[in-house]
Design a protein around this motif. Structure first.
Motif, mmCIF file in Angstrom:
data_model
loop_
_atom_site.group_PDB
_atom_site.id
_atom_site.type_symbol
_atom_site.label_atom_id
_atom_site.label_comp_id
_atom_site.label_asym_id
_atom_site.label_seq_id
_atom_site.Cartn_x
_atom_site.Cartn_y
_atom_site.Cartn_z
ATOM 1 N N LYS A 52 -58.331 62.336 6.019
ATOM 2 C CA LYS A 52 -59.028 61.909 4.864
ATOM 3 C C LYS A 52 -58.590 62.248 3.776
ATOM 4 O O LYS A 52 -58.673 62.021 2.603
ATOM 5 C CB LYS A 52 -60.714 62.274 4.883
ATOM 6 C CG LYS A 52 -61.282 61.747 6.178
ATOM 7 C CD LYS A 52 -62.633 62.279 6.210
ATOM 8 C CE LYS A 52 -63.629 61.282 7.268
ATOM 9 N NZ LYS A 52 -65.008 61.653 7.030
ATOM 10 N N SER A 54 -54.931 63.710 1.657
ATOM 11 C CA SER A 54 -53.385 63.437 1.606
ATOM 12 C C SER A 54 -52.819 63.745 0.286
ATOM 13 O O SER A 54 -53.493 63.561 -0.868
ATOM 14 C CB SER A 54 -53.023 62.026 2.288
ATOM 15 O OG SER A 54 -53.535 61.914 3.501
ATOM 16 N N ILE A 56 -50.393 62.491 -2.500
ATOM 17 C CA ILE A 56 -49.781 61.353 -3.321
ATOM 18 C C ILE A 56 -48.503 61.591 -4.055
ATOM 19 O O ILE A 56 -47.464 60.941 -3.732
ATOM 20 C CB ILE A 56 -50.732 60.851 -4.210
ATOM 21 C CG1 ILE A 56 -51.890 60.347 -3.530
ATOM 22 C CG2 ILE A 56 -50.158 59.670 -4.893
ATOM 23 C CD1 ILE A 56 -51.789 59.014 -2.742
ATOM 24 N N PHE A 62 -55.315 62.914 -2.947
ATOM 25 C CA PHE A 62 -56.021 61.655 -2.487
ATOM 26 C C PHE A 62 -57.221 62.170 -1.362
ATOM 27 O O PHE A 62 -56.731 62.625 -0.629
ATOM 28 C CB PHE A 62 -55.298 60.547 -2.173
ATOM 29 C CG PHE A 62 -55.697 59.482 -1.572
ATOM 30 C CD1 PHE A 62 -56.377 58.333 -2.412
ATOM 31 C CD2 PHE A 62 -56.275 59.306 -0.315
ATOM 32 C CE1 PHE A 62 -56.716 57.157 -1.635
ATOM 33 C CE2 PHE A 62 -56.770 58.111 0.310
ATOM 34 C CZ PHE A 62 -57.219 57.094 -0.441
ATOM 35 N N ALA A 64 -60.713 60.365 0.574
ATOM 36 C CA ALA A 64 -61.367 58.963 0.786
ATOM 37 C C ALA A 64 -62.396 59.176 1.926
ATOM 38 O O ALA A 64 -62.328 59.831 2.994
ATOM 39 C CB ALA A 64 -60.626 57.855 0.998
ATOM 40 N N PHE A 71 -58.986 52.521 3.361
ATOM 41 C CA PHE A 71 -58.461 53.549 2.439
ATOM 42 C C PHE A 71 -57.049 54.152 2.748
ATOM 43 O O PHE A 71 -56.407 54.704 2.003
ATOM 44 C CB PHE A 71 -59.322 54.735 2.333
ATOM 45 C CG PHE A 71 -59.671 55.560 3.401
ATOM 46 C CD1 PHE A 71 -58.810 56.498 4.073
ATOM 47 C CD2 PHE A 71 -61.025 55.710 4.297
ATOM 48 C CE1 PHE A 71 -58.789 57.285 4.972
ATOM 49 C CE2 PHE A 71 -61.095 56.566 5.082
ATOM 50 C CZ PHE A 71 -60.058 57.559 5.668
ATOM 51 N N GLU A 72 -56.621 53.785 4.097
ATOM 52 C CA GLU A 72 -55.393 54.360 4.338
ATOM 53 C C GLU A 72 -54.295 53.278 3.782
ATOM 54 O O GLU A 72 -53.372 53.583 3.329
ATOM 55 C CB GLU A 72 -55.049 54.272 5.966
ATOM 56 C CG GLU A 72 -53.566 54.474 6.377
ATOM 57 C CD GLU A 72 -52.908 55.768 5.750
ATOM 58 O OE1 GLU A 72 -51.836 56.231 6.259
ATOM 59 O OE2 GLU A 72 -53.770 56.806 5.610
ATOM 60 N N ARG A 75 -53.973 54.306 0.074
ATOM 61 C CA ARG A 75 -53.099 55.607 0.018
ATOM 62 C C ARG A 75 -51.570 55.209 0.044
ATOM 63 O O ARG A 75 -51.044 55.495 -0.716
ATOM 64 C CB ARG A 75 -53.400 56.489 1.193
ATOM 65 C CG ARG A 75 -52.786 57.947 0.957
ATOM 66 C CD ARG A 75 -52.727 58.395 2.383
ATOM 67 N NE ARG A 75 -51.996 58.061 3.575
ATOM 68 C CZ ARG A 75 -50.886 58.018 3.502
ATOM 69 N NH1 ARG A 75 -49.957 58.869 2.880
ATOM 70 N NH2 ARG A 75 -50.128 57.479 4.593
ATOM 71 N N TYR A 103 -56.005 51.739 -8.744
ATOM 72 C CA TYR A 103 -56.882 51.742 -7.722
ATOM 73 C C TYR A 103 -58.197 50.893 -8.215
ATOM 74 O O TYR A 103 -58.752 50.262 -7.487
ATOM 75 C CB TYR A 103 -57.516 53.249 -6.850
ATOM 76 C CG TYR A 103 -56.449 53.694 -6.055
ATOM 77 C CD1 TYR A 103 -55.720 53.058 -5.467
ATOM 78 C CD2 TYR A 103 -56.217 55.087 -6.136
ATOM 79 C CE1 TYR A 103 -54.812 53.667 -4.535
ATOM 80 C CE2 TYR A 103 -55.354 55.719 -5.228
ATOM 81 C CZ TYR A 103 -54.692 55.068 -4.482
ATOM 82 O OH TYR A 103 -53.879 55.285 -3.616
ATOM 83 N N LEU A 123 -63.195 56.756 -3.217
ATOM 84 C CA LEU A 123 -61.965 57.576 -3.417
ATOM 85 C C LEU A 123 -62.124 58.821 -4.320
ATOM 86 O O LEU A 123 -63.013 58.478 -5.255
ATOM 87 C CB LEU A 123 -60.822 56.544 -3.740
ATOM 88 C CG LEU A 123 -60.396 55.304 -3.067
ATOM 89 C CD1 LEU A 123 -59.552 54.702 -3.699
ATOM 90 C CD2 LEU A 123 -60.531 55.438 -1.506
ATOM 91 N N VAL A 125 -59.270 61.036 -6.599
ATOM 92 C CA VAL A 125 -57.781 61.177 -7.118
ATOM 93 C C VAL A 125 -58.018 62.295 -7.729
ATOM 94 O O VAL A 125 -58.589 62.331 -8.730
ATOM 95 C CB VAL A 125 -57.267 59.850 -7.711
ATOM 96 C CG1 VAL A 125 -55.981 60.386 -8.353
ATOM 97 C CG2 VAL A 125 -57.329 58.674 -6.882
#
Length: 263
Positions: A52, A54, A56, A62, A64, A71-72, A75, A103, A123, A125
């Motif tokens: 969930k 990750s 960027i 990120f 989500a 959401f993948e 991403r 986004y 999301l 960010v």
């Protein structure tokens, strides 16, 4: 000749928003907190394969909740946007604000399109700065709305209750261990007000650490390091050698905080 079925635009949008909100609420929550040395991400996620949270880009991460495949895809699109912009212009031109705007346009277009269902995603960010005042956290909802957050934010599940708990107790100068303890306390609160016990195996934890000497500030907190932090201990300092990454966007780091870097 039959009369076509009519639904007012206001009702159609309200129905689409309700559909997306229900899908997001079924997921487990994610919490993002600022602490003294960076930004902490904590998700209730027992899966070791489906992340969930990750990386960027160098200073951007990120998080989500919602449908994983949706959401993948976002991403992956964000990584490609950051990679292309950093390669074409300069690495400093890749910002959380720019990514959040991309986004927002994507989610807003999908939400307003009658040809496809709205994305069931929410999301976050975040970008870590050189000082706490420079940190940026943006929350994006299913319809493309952007909210500029500060301090703490929760999405998915019973986010309102968790956010209330965090707002009452969060401090900008918290240590990593203190911030993690507060995040876990918030995630452990059920919608009915009772508390659960969350173990390290049920959590996905990562940080954007401004004190790292590397250009990449994202780091996952795993294994022994996570267990020690949950017990209130502080992490060991990282090596001081500078191993800056190259010009391309990089994949999320998986190693433990107390192990040598392998950039």
């Amino acid at each position: 000749m039959s009369t076509p079925f009519y639904v007012s635009p206001q009702q159609a949008m309200a129905d689409r928003a309700e559909y997306a909100r229900k899908g997001i609420a079924r997921g487990r929550s994610v919490v993002v907190l600022q602490y003294a040395d960076g930004i902490l991400f904590v998700a209730e996620n027992p899966s070791r394969a489906l992340h969930k949270v990750s990386e960027i880009y160098d200073r951007i991460a990120f998080a989500a909740v919602g449908k994983y495949n949706e959401f993948e895809n976002l991403r992956i699109g964000g990584v490609r946007y950051a990679d292309l912009r950093g390669y074409t212009y300069d690495r400093d031109d890749v910002t959380a604000r720019g990514l959040a705007n991309v986004y927002a346009q994507t989610l807003g277009t999908i939400f307003s399109s009658a040809a496809e269902k709205p994305y069931e995603v929410e999301l976050i960010v975040a970008e870590v700065g050189d000082a706490p005042a420079d940190d940026q956290i943006y929350r994006l909802t299913h319809d493309g709305s952007i909210v500029d957050e500060h301090g703490s934010v929760a999405v998915g599940g019973n986010a309102d209750q968790i956010s209330s708990h965090l707002d009452q107790r969060h401090r900008d100068e918290m240590t990593l261990a203190e911030a993690l303890k507060l995040a876990v306390e918030g995630l452990a609160r059920d919608a009915n007000g009772s508390d659960r016990t969350l173990t390290a195996d049920q959590l996905e934890v990562a940080v954007l650490d401004r004190t790292r000497s590397q250009q990449r500030k994202f780091k996952r907190v795993l294994g022994r390091q996570l267990s020690r932090l949950l017990e209130g201990e502080q992490p060991a300092p990282e090596p001081t050698s500078d191993k800056s990454s190259g010009g391309a966007a990089t994949a999320p780091e998986e190693e433990d905080l107390d192990l040598p870097d392998e950039d």
